[in-house]
Write a protein that holds these residues in place. Structure first.
Motif, PDB file in Angstrom:
ATOM      1  N   VAL A 115       1.188  -1.097  -0.458  1.00  0.00           N
ATOM      2  CA  VAL A 115       0.064   0.251  -0.305  1.00  0.00           C
ATOM      3  C   VAL A 115       0.763   1.326  -0.015  1.00  0.00           C
ATOM      4  CG1 VAL A 115      -2.275  -0.807   0.942  1.00  0.00           C
ATOM      5  CG2 VAL A 115      -0.650  -0.434   2.694  1.00  0.00           C
ATOM      6  N   GLY A 116       2.294   1.190  -0.064  1.00  0.00           N
ATOM      7  CA  GLY A 116       2.834   2.206  -0.861  1.00  0.00           C
ATOM      8  C   GLY A 116       3.457   2.846   0.449  1.00  0.00           C
ATOM      9  N   LEU A 117       4.397   1.831   1.683  1.00  0.00           N
ATOM     10  CA  LEU A 117       4.725   2.214   2.613  1.00  0.00           C
ATOM     11  C   LEU A 117       5.728   2.059   2.916  1.00  0.00           C
ATOM     12  CD1 LEU A 117       1.191   2.869   5.013  1.00  0.00           C
ATOM     13  CD2 LEU A 117       2.632   3.978   3.673  1.00  0.00           C
ATOM     14  N   ASN A 118       7.369   2.339   3.614  1.00  0.00           N
ATOM     15  CA  ASN A 118       7.970   1.573   3.865  1.00  0.00           C
ATOM     16  C   ASN A 118       8.071   1.526   5.132  1.00  0.00           C
ATOM     17  OD1 ASN A 118       8.766   1.863   0.827  1.00  0.00           O
ATOM     18  ND2 ASN A 118       9.329   4.364   1.124  1.00  0.00           N
ATOM     19  N   VAL A 119       8.551  -0.073   5.818  1.00  0.00           N
ATOM     20  CA  VAL A 119       8.937  -0.226   6.835  1.00  0.00           C
ATOM     21  C   VAL A 119       9.936  -1.219   7.163  1.00  0.00           C
ATOM     22  CG1 VAL A 119       5.935   0.265   7.596  1.00  0.00           C
ATOM     23  CG2 VAL A 119       7.125  -2.037   6.733  1.00  0.00           C
ATOM     24  N   GLN A 120      10.674  -1.353   7.880  1.00  0.00           N
ATOM     25  CA  GLN A 120      11.220  -1.656   8.107  1.00  0.00           C
ATOM     26  C   GLN A 120      11.338  -2.712   9.680  1.00  0.00           C
ATOM     27  OE1 GLN A 120      15.941  -0.914   8.135  1.00  0.00           O
ATOM     28  NE2 GLN A 120      16.626  -2.903   8.148  1.00  0.00           N
ATOM     29  N   ILE A 121      10.949  -3.620   9.725  1.00  0.00           N
ATOM     30  CA  ILE A 121      11.500  -4.886  11.432  1.00  0.00           C
ATOM     31  C   ILE A 121      12.898  -5.479  11.481  1.00  0.00           C
ATOM     32  CG2 ILE A 121      10.119  -7.256  11.852  1.00  0.00           C
ATOM     33  CD1 ILE A 121       8.340  -7.131   9.691  1.00  0.00           C
ATOM     34  N   VAL A 122      12.612  -4.032  12.128  1.00  0.00           N
ATOM     35  CA  VAL A 122      14.236  -4.382  13.005  1.00  0.00           C
ATOM     36  C   VAL A 122      14.103  -5.973  13.949  1.00  0.00           C
ATOM     37  CG1 VAL A 122      16.288  -3.189  13.968  1.00  0.00           C
ATOM     38  CG2 VAL A 122      14.568  -2.050  12.128  1.00  0.00           C
ATOM     39  N   ALA A 123      13.589  -5.908  14.848  1.00  0.00           N
ATOM     40  CA  ALA A 123      14.015  -6.691  16.422  1.00  0.00           C
ATOM     41  C   ALA A 123      12.834  -7.531  16.413  1.00  0.00           C
ATOM     42  CB  ALA A 123      13.785  -6.317  17.406  1.00  0.00           C
ATOM     43  N   LEU A 124      12.618  -8.263  16.866  1.00  0.00           N
ATOM     44  CA  LEU A 124      11.418  -9.085  17.549  1.00  0.00           C
ATOM     45  C   LEU A 124      12.083  -9.818  18.755  1.00  0.00           C
ATOM     46  CD1 LEU A 124      11.435 -11.547  14.640  1.00  0.00           C
ATOM     47  CD2 LEU A 124       9.523  -9.285  15.182  1.00  0.00           C
ATOM     48  N   CYS A 125      11.209  -9.659  20.041  1.00  0.00           N
ATOM     49  CA  CYS A 125      10.935  -9.668  21.327  1.00  0.00           C
ATOM     50  C   CYS A 125      10.225 -10.808  21.811  1.00  0.00           C
ATOM     51  CB  CYS A 125      11.712  -8.857  22.002  1.00  0.00           C
ATOM     52  SG  CYS A 125      12.342  -9.130  24.231  1.00  0.00           S
ATOM     53  N   TYR A 140      -2.066   0.720   9.138  1.00  0.00           N
ATOM     54  CA  TYR A 140      -1.525   1.125   8.418  1.00  0.00           C
ATOM     55  C   TYR A 140      -1.834   2.950   8.566  1.00  0.00           C
ATOM     56  CZ  TYR A 140      -2.730   3.971   3.889  1.00  0.00           C
ATOM     57  OH  TYR A 140      -2.981   4.984   2.744  1.00  0.00           O
ATOM     58  N   ARG A 141      -2.691   2.784   9.268  1.00  0.00           N
ATOM     59  CA  ARG A 141      -2.439   4.479   9.591  1.00  0.00           C
ATOM     60  C   ARG A 141      -1.772   4.730  10.168  1.00  0.00           C
ATOM     61  NH1 ARG A 141      -4.405   8.610   8.169  1.00  0.00           N
ATOM     62  NH2 ARG A 141      -5.041   9.545   9.955  1.00  0.00           N
ATOM     63  N   LEU A 142      -0.800   3.765  11.442  1.00  0.00           N
ATOM     64  CA  LEU A 142       0.427   4.413  12.457  1.00  0.00           C
ATOM     65  C   LEU A 142       1.489   4.577  11.719  1.00  0.00           C
ATOM     66  CD1 LEU A 142       1.140   4.123  15.050  1.00  0.00           C
ATOM     67  CD2 LEU A 142       1.619   1.853  14.937  1.00  0.00           C
ATOM     68  N   VAL A 143       1.495   3.951  11.254  1.00  0.00           N
ATOM     69  CA  VAL A 143       2.778   3.825   9.775  1.00  0.00           C
ATOM     70  C   VAL A 143       3.042   5.076   8.650  1.00  0.00           C
ATOM     71  CG1 VAL A 143       3.654   2.474   7.941  1.00  0.00           C
ATOM     72  CG2 VAL A 143       2.949   1.085   9.624  1.00  0.00           C
ATOM     73  N   TYR A 144       1.185   5.484   8.175  1.00  0.00           N
ATOM     74  CA  TYR A 144       0.986   6.317   7.220  1.00  0.00           C
ATOM     75  C   TYR A 144       1.440   7.724   8.364  1.00  0.00           C
ATOM     76  CZ  TYR A 144      -1.218   9.670   4.089  1.00  0.00           C
ATOM     77  OH  TYR A 144      -1.398  10.734   3.397  1.00  0.00           O
ATOM     78  N   CYS A 145       1.220   8.557   9.336  1.00  0.00           N
ATOM     79  CA  CYS A 145       1.021   9.121   9.761  1.00  0.00           C
ATOM     80  C   CYS A 145       2.465   9.310  10.441  1.00  0.00           C
ATOM     81  CB  CYS A 145       0.489   9.003  10.963  1.00  0.00           C
ATOM     82  SG  CYS A 145      -1.188   9.405  10.911  1.00  0.00           S
ATOM     83  N   LEU A 146       2.677   8.358  11.154  1.00  0.00           N
ATOM     84  CA  LEU A 146       4.342   8.218  10.949  1.00  0.00           C
ATOM     85  C   LEU A 146       5.468   8.927   9.952  1.00  0.00           C
ATOM     86  CD1 LEU A 146       4.625   5.642  13.465  1.00  0.00           C
ATOM     87  CD2 LEU A 146       4.945   7.606  14.209  1.00  0.00           C
ATOM     88  N   GLN A 147       5.061   8.097   8.855  1.00  0.00           N
ATOM     89  CA  GLN A 147       6.156   8.455   7.559  1.00  0.00           C
ATOM     90  C   GLN A 147       5.541   9.870   7.010  1.00  0.00           C
ATOM     91  OE1 GLN A 147       6.251   5.191   4.456  1.00  0.00           O
ATOM     92  NE2 GLN A 147       6.293   6.344   3.421  1.00  0.00           N
ATOM     93  N   ASN A 148       4.551  10.768   7.407  1.00  0.00           N
ATOM     94  CA  ASN A 148       4.312  11.578   6.976  1.00  0.00           C
ATOM     95  C   ASN A 148       3.948  13.053   8.168  1.00  0.00           C
ATOM     96  OD1 ASN A 148       3.354  11.294   4.017  1.00  0.00           O
ATOM     97  ND2 ASN A 148       1.991   9.539   4.593  1.00  0.00           N
ATOM     98  N   GLY A 149       4.623  12.696   9.159  1.00  0.00           N
ATOM     99  CA  GLY A 149       5.240  13.474  10.086  1.00  0.00           C
ATOM    100  C   GLY A 149       3.145  14.347  10.796  1.00  0.00           C
ATOM    101  N   LEU A 150       2.601  13.380  10.915  1.00  0.00           N
ATOM    102  CA  LEU A 150       1.087  13.788  10.928  1.00  0.00           C
ATOM    103  C   LEU A 150       0.618  13.483  12.329  1.00  0.00           C
ATOM    104  CD1 LEU A 150      -0.750  12.615   7.956  1.00  0.00           C
ATOM    105  CD2 LEU A 150      -0.142  15.499   8.423  1.00  0.00           C
ATOM    106  N   PRO A 151      -0.111  14.376  12.880  1.00  0.00           N
ATOM    107  CA  PRO A 151      -1.049  13.764  14.847  1.00  0.00           C
ATOM    108  C   PRO A 151      -1.614  12.617  14.121  1.00  0.00           C
ATOM    109  CG  PRO A 151      -1.227  15.909  14.231  1.00  0.00           C
ATOM    110  CD  PRO A 151      -0.607  15.587  12.890  1.00  0.00           C
TER     111      PRO A 151
END
Length: 497
Positions: A100-110, A434-445
């Protein structure tokens, strides 16, 4: 993450003085050590009969976190903590963000158990993604949070470890996303609020039910005025967990109950209110033009819980705290009423209620989804015979479909089909992430803030105070500390109509 020894970060700030001559009390405990142990907030009962808890002052120089923004992230780098029931599904959903056009990286699992982190890595391998670092044990989450290549920590542990992990994450420069219920007490709520405000890091409760398709469409209708002024809202978590109790994590061979049943055994009140309360508060713009002011809670006696304890331990249980059914009534500053129910014990169909009554319309999801509108309120394209409609019954199928088509929420137009394909409670889990990542990626509340978290979780301890004091009214704290009317209306930023 289980059995770790931890101290909750921070202490309550200077306490507000109360004008009443009554004494200040700590929340009452049960007869045995450990009963209602999370509920420690001091309180007073005024001459008007209302119980008021002590509210910490905002530390000097600290600002509120309403509409909080953080620098946009080109790639959102995440670490997952807790890979039992909810965590693995979240990891799998995040592997689809690129679709859906968002960039994420799963860095660590615990996880407390190393095997669970290894299992989650197989999900990444299946998706063709790089292997993530693995952490385990009582303090594995600390190693994860101390990394300098993680932006957000996604927390899906048992309830008792939500807060310590979130506090440690924010103290180490990470945003915190916490499964429900994110906080188990008023102290938890205030600790999370103060840490988020001070560090300027997002602290969001992962309340997926706010993203259910019916809820989102109805919210869109409400914001467009279809129901007039909304006066009464109902929500619930009614889910017979009988078949699930044996599968909650157990701390060794001597633990027969598992962590969730044990928490219900030792704590009275609505300990899982957020699925019903979250969508209700969004409809009423809570801390965005209105606020919850007073609540009264009642419960039935416990029946199924003690029976289950005897079934699995062979011992009688005479101190079980959580009633089979809990009902909480909340009145807002502007005279609206919210009714919330909790029942995970009795045999009945799954139900979150989700019902609203407005001055010109009505909506209901369970057990039958439907809308009822006054004729004059039903200005809907393609609505047949709208002049003859009344609110004595639900809209007929054709009218219902026309209404939903016109007011389908933009998020479901945008990614609804993908969400349903990926899954997670019919797609609402994916849209939440999706909304969490979208807002973080775009600097939105973010769609939900730390005050939502506190408001939706506080009814556990406040309801307990009501019940344990002859069902007295209890004042709901203003968690924004004076700013509940600054923002007018819930806004989901970056969404195009």
């Amino acid at each position: 993450m289980k059995s770790m020894n931890y101290l909750l970060a921070g202490a309550l700030a200077v306490l507000l003085a109360f004008g009443s001559a009554n004494s200040t009390y700590a929340a009452p405990k049960g007869e045995k050590t450990g009963l209602n142990s999370q509920f420690t907030t001091k309180w007073k009962k005024g001459k008007d009969g209302v119980i008021r808890t002590v509210v910490p002052q905002r530390p000097v120089g600290q600002q509120h976190a309403l509409e909080l923004t953080a620098p946009a992230l080109k790639t959102v780098r995440v670490g997952f903590v807790g890979l039992g029931m909810r965590g693995p599904g979240a990891v799998e959903r995040w592997t689809h963000m690129k679709d859906v056009g968002l960039n994420v990286q799963i860095v660590a699992l615990c996880d407390y158990e190393a095997s669970r982190a290894a299992s989650a890595n197989k999900t990444l391998e299946k998706a063709g993604l790089p292997k993530a670092a693995e952490y385990s044990g009582e303090e594995g989450y600390k190693q994860l949070c101390e990394r300098n290549d993680i932006d957000i920590v996604y927390i899906a542990t048992d309830w008792m470890h939500h807060v310590p992990v979130a506090l440690y994450a924010m103290e180490h420069g990470k945003h915190a996303a916490i499964e429900v219920p994110s906080a188990m007490s008023l102290k938890d709520c205030w600790d999370l609020i103060n840490t988020s405000e001070r560090t300027r890091k997002h602290c969001i409760q992962l309340e997926n039910c706010c993203y259910d398709e019916f809820e989102m469409n109805t919210l869109n209708m409400a914001q467009k005025g279809i129901f007039g002024e909304i006066l009464h809202v109902e929500g619930a978590y009614i889910h017979d967990l009988t078949q699930f109790w044996p599968y909650y994590w157990k701390n060794g061979a001597n633990d027969k109950l598992g962590w969730r049943m044990e928490y219900n055994r030792t704590h009275r009140g609505d300990v899982y209110a957020t699925h019903g309360l979250g969508p209700a508060c969004q409809l009423l713009d809570i801390h965005r033009g209105d606020r919850m002011k007073t609540l009264v809670a009642m419960d039935t006696k416990p029946v199924h819980g003690p029976a289950y304890v005897k079934q699995v331990t062979g011992e009688d249980c005479t101190d079980f705290q959580n009633g089979d059914q809990t009902t909480t009534l909340i009145r807002t500053e502007k005279g609206k009423v919210i009714e919330i129910q909790h029942n995970v014990m009795n045999p009945q169909p799954y139900n979150r209620l989700y019902q609203l009554t407005g001055t010109t319309g009505f909506a209901n999801k369970y057990p039958t989804p439907g809308y009822a509108l006054e004729g004059k309120a039903s200005n809907v394209e393609g609505l047949p015979d709208h002049e003859n409609l009344n609110a004595h019954g639900f809209l007929p199928p054709a009218a219902h479909q026309a209404l939903v088509k016109q007011y389908q929420h933009p998020l479901y137009k945008e990614v609804g089909e993908k969400a349903k394909h990926v899954g997670g409670h019919g797609g609402m889990d994916f849209i939440m992430d999706y909304r969490l990542v979208y807002c973080l990626q775009n600097g939105l509340p973010l769609d939900m803030d730390v005050y939502d978290l506190a408001e939706w979780c506080c009814v556990a301890e406040l309801g307990y105070l009501s019940m344990s004091n002859n069902f007295s009214p209890v004042e709901v704290p203003d968690f924004t500390r004076g700013h509940w009317n600054d923002v007018q209306g819930l806004k989901l930023h970056g969404i195009q109509e």
